[in-house]
Design a protein around this motif. Structure first.
Motif, PDB file in Angstrom:
ATOM      1  N   ASP A 149      -4.541  17.447   1.971  1.00 33.00           N
ATOM      2  CA  ASP A 149      -2.821  16.921   2.226  1.00 33.00           C
ATOM      3  C   ASP A 149      -2.949  15.190   2.695  1.00 33.00           C
ATOM      4  O   ASP A 149      -1.419  14.710   2.440  1.00 33.00           O
ATOM      5  CB  ASP A 149      -2.037  17.849   3.023  1.00 33.00           C
ATOM      6  N   THR A 150      -3.657  14.820   3.163  1.00 34.70           N
ATOM      7  CA  THR A 150      -3.741  13.573   3.455  1.00 34.70           C
ATOM      8  C   THR A 150      -4.532  12.397   2.823  1.00 34.70           C
ATOM      9  O   THR A 150      -5.154  12.402   1.462  1.00 34.70           O
ATOM     10  CB  THR A 150      -4.423  13.207   4.953  1.00 34.70           C
ATOM     11  N   VAL A 151      -3.339  11.420   2.136  1.00 36.86           N
ATOM     12  CA  VAL A 151      -3.720   9.879   1.394  1.00 36.86           C
ATOM     13  C   VAL A 151      -3.666   8.332   1.911  1.00 36.86           C
ATOM     14  O   VAL A 151      -3.484   8.984   3.207  1.00 36.86           O
ATOM     15  CB  VAL A 151      -2.566   9.785   0.740  1.00 36.86           C
ATOM     16  N   VAL A 152      -5.131   8.121   1.386  1.00 39.26           N
ATOM     17  CA  VAL A 152      -5.265   7.048   2.214  1.00 39.26           C
ATOM     18  C   VAL A 152      -5.752   5.887   1.171  1.00 39.26           C
ATOM     19  O   VAL A 152      -5.928   5.875   0.573  1.00 39.26           O
ATOM     20  CB  VAL A 152      -7.255   7.404   3.157  1.00 39.26           C
ATOM     21  N   VAL A 153      -4.846   4.644   1.880  1.00 38.18           N
ATOM     22  CA  VAL A 153      -4.456   3.735   1.070  1.00 38.18           C
ATOM     23  C   VAL A 153      -5.628   2.097   1.691  1.00 38.18           C
ATOM     24  O   VAL A 153      -5.027   2.171   2.741  1.00 38.18           O
ATOM     25  CB  VAL A 153      -3.563   3.493  -0.033  1.00 38.18           C
TER      26      VAL A 153
ATOM     27  N   HIS B 122      -7.153  -6.444   6.210  1.00 38.94           N
ATOM     28  CA  HIS B 122      -7.470  -4.751   5.939  1.00 38.94           C
ATOM     29  C   HIS B 122      -6.830  -3.876   6.300  1.00 38.94           C
ATOM     30  O   HIS B 122      -7.176  -3.600   7.932  1.00 38.94           O
ATOM     31  CB  HIS B 122      -9.078  -4.451   5.947  1.00 38.94           C
ATOM     32  N   SER B 123      -5.743  -3.163   5.551  1.00 39.00           N
ATOM     33  CA  SER B 123      -5.508  -2.538   5.825  1.00 39.00           C
ATOM     34  C   SER B 123      -5.360  -0.977   5.109  1.00 39.00           C
ATOM     35  O   SER B 123      -5.623  -0.642   4.448  1.00 39.00           O
ATOM     36  CB  SER B 123      -3.458  -2.474   5.322  1.00 39.00           C
ATOM     37  N   THR B 124      -5.613  -0.458   5.913  1.00 39.76           N
ATOM     38  CA  THR B 124      -6.192   1.335   6.050  1.00 39.76           C
ATOM     39  C   THR B 124      -4.718   2.113   6.308  1.00 39.76           C
ATOM     40  O   THR B 124      -4.286   2.702   7.603  1.00 39.76           O
ATOM     41  CB  THR B 124      -6.953   1.720   6.829  1.00 39.76           C
ATOM     42  N   LEU B 125      -3.951   2.987   5.429  1.00 42.88           N
ATOM     43  CA  LEU B 125      -2.421   3.025   5.320  1.00 42.88           C
ATOM     44  C   LEU B 125      -3.536   5.219   5.479  1.00 42.88           C
ATOM     45  O   LEU B 125      -3.912   5.392   4.365  1.00 42.88           O
ATOM     46  CB  LEU B 125      -2.173   3.161   4.507  1.00 42.88           C
ATOM     47  N   TYR B 126      -2.824   5.803   6.774  1.00 38.93           N
ATOM     48  CA  TYR B 126      -2.780   6.602   6.235  1.00 38.93           C
ATOM     49  C   TYR B 126      -1.042   7.579   6.133  1.00 38.93           C
ATOM     50  O   TYR B 126       0.002   7.316   6.815  1.00 38.93           O
ATOM     51  CB  TYR B 126      -2.398   7.814   7.538  1.00 38.93           C
ATOM     52  N   ALA B 127      -1.001   8.833   5.356  1.00 44.29           N
ATOM     53  CA  ALA B 127       0.457   9.950   5.408  1.00 44.29           C
ATOM     54  C   ALA B 127       0.227  10.805   4.889  1.00 44.29           C
ATOM     55  O   ALA B 127      -1.190  11.744   4.403  1.00 44.29           O
ATOM     56  CB  ALA B 127       1.445   8.771   3.876  1.00 44.29           C
ATOM     57  N   THR B 128       0.888  11.853   4.965  1.00 50.70           N
ATOM     58  CA  THR B 128       0.776  13.250   4.835  1.00 50.70           C
ATOM     59  C   THR B 128       1.452  13.547   3.031  1.00 50.70           C
ATOM     60  O   THR B 128       2.572  13.176   3.206  1.00 50.70           O
ATOM     61  CB  THR B 128       1.292  14.179   5.862  1.00 50.70           C
ATOM     62  N   LEU B 129       0.324  14.092   2.662  1.00 49.45           N
ATOM     63  CA  LEU B 129       1.092  14.936   0.563  1.00 49.45           C
ATOM     64  C   LEU B 129       2.339  15.714   1.282  1.00 49.45           C
ATOM     65  O   LEU B 129       1.841  16.213   1.790  1.00 49.45           O
ATOM     66  CB  LEU B 129       0.530  14.418  -0.301  1.00 49.45           C
TER      67      LEU B 129
ATOM     68  N   VAL C 176      -6.573   3.748  -3.163  1.00 49.56           N
ATOM     69  CA  VAL C 176      -6.603   5.219  -3.117  1.00 49.56           C
ATOM     70  C   VAL C 176      -7.609   6.309  -2.396  1.00 49.56           C
ATOM     71  O   VAL C 176      -7.926   6.688  -3.947  1.00 49.56           O
ATOM     72  CB  VAL C 176      -4.747   4.989  -3.720  1.00 49.56           C
ATOM     73  N   PHE C 177      -7.258   6.965  -1.575  1.00 47.77           N
ATOM     74  CA  PHE C 177      -8.504   8.456  -1.854  1.00 47.77           C
ATOM     75  C   PHE C 177      -7.362   9.288  -1.156  1.00 47.77           C
ATOM     76  O   PHE C 177      -6.286   8.569  -0.541  1.00 47.77           O
ATOM     77  CB  PHE C 177      -9.715   7.990  -1.220  1.00 47.77           C
ATOM     78  N   ARG C 178      -7.841  10.598  -1.582  1.00 47.00           N
ATOM     79  CA  ARG C 178      -7.175  11.736  -0.750  1.00 47.00           C
ATOM     80  C   ARG C 178      -8.747  12.731  -0.195  1.00 47.00           C
ATOM     81  O   ARG C 178      -9.246  13.289  -0.876  1.00 47.00           O
ATOM     82  CB  ARG C 178      -6.699  12.865  -1.975  1.00 47.00           C
ATOM     83  N   PRO C 179      -9.272  12.119   0.762  1.00 47.40           N
ATOM     84  CA  PRO C 179     -10.497  12.564   1.297  1.00 47.40           C
ATOM     85  C   PRO C 179     -10.624  14.563   1.319  1.00 47.40           C
ATOM     86  O   PRO C 179      -9.753  14.598   1.306  1.00 47.40           O
ATOM     87  CB  PRO C 179     -10.226  12.069   2.494  1.00 47.40           C
TER      88      PRO C 179
ATOM     89  N   GLY D  26       0.334  -1.143  -0.403  1.00 43.99           N
ATOM     90  CA  GLY D  26      -0.017   0.132  -0.036  1.00 43.99           C
ATOM     91  C   GLY D  26       0.869   0.879  -0.013  1.00 43.99           C
ATOM     92  O   GLY D  26      -0.073   2.008  -0.326  1.00 43.99           O
ATOM     93  N   PHE D  27       2.334   1.481   0.717  1.00 47.28           N
ATOM     94  CA  PHE D  27       2.986   2.450   0.745  1.00 47.28           C
ATOM     95  C   PHE D  27       4.110   2.046  -0.462  1.00 47.28           C
ATOM     96  O   PHE D  27       4.631   4.000  -0.528  1.00 47.28           O
ATOM     97  CB  PHE D  27       3.255   2.297   1.830  1.00 47.28           C
ATOM     98  N   LEU D  28       4.648   1.171  -0.587  1.00 51.80           N
ATOM     99  CA  LEU D  28       5.256   1.715  -1.783  1.00 51.80           C
ATOM    100  C   LEU D  28       4.671   2.554  -2.707  1.00 51.80           C
ATOM    101  O   LEU D  28       6.115   3.432  -3.064  1.00 51.80           O
ATOM    102  CB  LEU D  28       6.052   0.106  -2.580  1.00 51.80           C
ATOM    103  N   PRO D  29       3.769   2.797  -3.894  1.00 52.80           N
ATOM    104  CA  PRO D  29       3.873   3.813  -4.434  1.00 52.80           C
ATOM    105  C   PRO D  29       4.636   5.215  -3.891  1.00 52.80           C
ATOM    106  O   PRO D  29       5.693   6.030  -4.811  1.00 52.80           O
ATOM    107  CB  PRO D  29       3.210   3.592  -5.495  1.00 52.80           C
ATOM    108  N   LEU D  30       4.148   5.373  -2.753  1.00 49.20           N
ATOM    109  CA  LEU D  30       3.927   7.040  -2.310  1.00 49.20           C
ATOM    110  C   LEU D  30       5.366   7.427  -2.016  1.00 49.20           C
ATOM    111  O   LEU D  30       5.704   8.476  -2.007  1.00 49.20           O
ATOM    112  CB  LEU D  30       2.745   7.096  -1.521  1.00 49.20           C
TER     113      LEU D  30
END
Length: 343
Positions: free
Chosen positions: A301-305, A242-249, A294-297, A157-161
């Protein structure tokens, strides 16, 4: 035909290996071991395998295992490292579904697994078996450290980012839910139906054994150490993560969907779902597939995968077979063309 041995054939990952290999066109399973079930027919213990295996469980014997081309270890940590050195010296290729060779820092491994590592030289030579990252190294490997279930879903989930440097690598969050089979087949109060049904809980919030493995993989992708908060949960289902992943763009903008589609376009077992989709664990039940969206709610600036896998297949036995296929130059999908079970 590839001659296969399986050490630890009575746990959930062991029987899942048997299920997948039963219809593999290029494999002959010759040895299945279990100290506790010695002499019992495999099909008597697992009736779903009737007509597929005419074998009995035997006590692990290095001489007999050395007659195989590849040996899978579907065992608790500490077992593979006690037998792998002898097998590797005899030219056998080893795929460990356990944790013995995943973490390159042996002192860190000992800290988390509470054992002294007996063959740190093999840790150095082991290839981490995430095909979407290490496919070329897997081809020539003699020893594969098959990734854990949480690490598989989270890293994919995180790799491409991280590879593109699009997110703040210091503040990653992985909020993950697992089915009860992730705890293994051994009896324990916490895995009883009455303890898990109609309830959900977080566990190991202070630190889970998969945390250093996930950090290691994500740090390699980012090219620097990452900061990760990893919170696992136990959910009232048998299979699935089910992994819900969060990061800041760093620079919020569109294009995340195409980024993921491009990164995984040639990966046979990663399915990037259409924009706006919400993957379900039941869609990958029994299949060697990771489904991602992948979402950007609120265009913030938060990305959710969202990343889902079957913990026993892409998170364990299926990924192990995928690695075997690559190691022996077979079609990577051989024996793994299984559609998820619905409902």
């Amino acid at each position: 035909m590839i001659k296969v041995g399986i050490v630890g054939g009575t746990g959930y990952t062991g029987v899942e290996l048997l299920r997948l290999l039963a219809n593999h066109p290029s494999v002959e399973v010759q040895v299945i071991t279990s100290r506790s079930e010695e002499g019992i027919a495999v099909a008597d213990m697992f009736p779903n395998l009737r007509g597929h295996f005419d074998l009995c469980f035997t006590v692990p014997d290095v001489d007999r295992l050395a007659e195989c081309d590849v040996v899978f270890f579907a065992t608790p940590h500490g077992v593979a490292m006690s037998m792998a050195p002898d097998l590797i010296r005899r030219g056998v290729r080893v795929i460990d579904l356990g944790a013995d060779f995943r973490i390159k820092d042996v002192s860190l491994w000992s800290q988390w697994y509470k054992l002294e590592h007996t063959c740190p030289d093999l840790v150095e030579m082991a290839v981490y078996g995430l095909p979407e990252v290490n496919r070329q190294q897997i081809t020539d490997a003699q020893l594969i450290a098959c990734p854990g279930c949480y690490p598989t879903a989270t890293q994919l989930g995180f790799l491409p980012l991280l590879e593109q440097g699009l997110i703040d690598h210091r503040r990653l969050i992985a909020d993950c839910k697992s089915g009860v089979s992730g705890a293994g087949r051994g009896a324990s109060v916490g895995a009883l139906l009455c303890e898990t049904s109609e309830s959900m809980k977080a566990y190991a919030v202070a630190g889970h054994r998969h945390l250093p493995e996930i950090r290691q993989g994500l740090s390699e992708a980012a090219g620097r150490p990452v900061g990760l908060t990893f919170v696992p949960h136990l959910t009232p289902m048998i299979r699935g993560i089910h992994s819900t992943l969060y990061a800041t763009l760093k620079d919020p903008k569109d294009g995340l969907q195409s980024l993921f589609e491009e990164r995984y376009k040639d990966e046979p077992f990663v399915d990037v779902m259409p924009e706006g989709s919400h993957p379900e664990t039941r869609s990958v039940k029994g299949a060697n597939t990771c489904r991602i969206s992948v979402f950007r709610p609120q265009n913030d600036d938060t990305v959710v995968v969202l990343s889902v896998i079957d913990n026993l297949v892409k998170g364990a036995a299926g990924q192990a077979v995928q690695n075997m296929n690559i190691m022996f130059g077979l079609d990577e999908a051989s024996g793994l063309g299984i559609v998820g079970l619905m409902p």
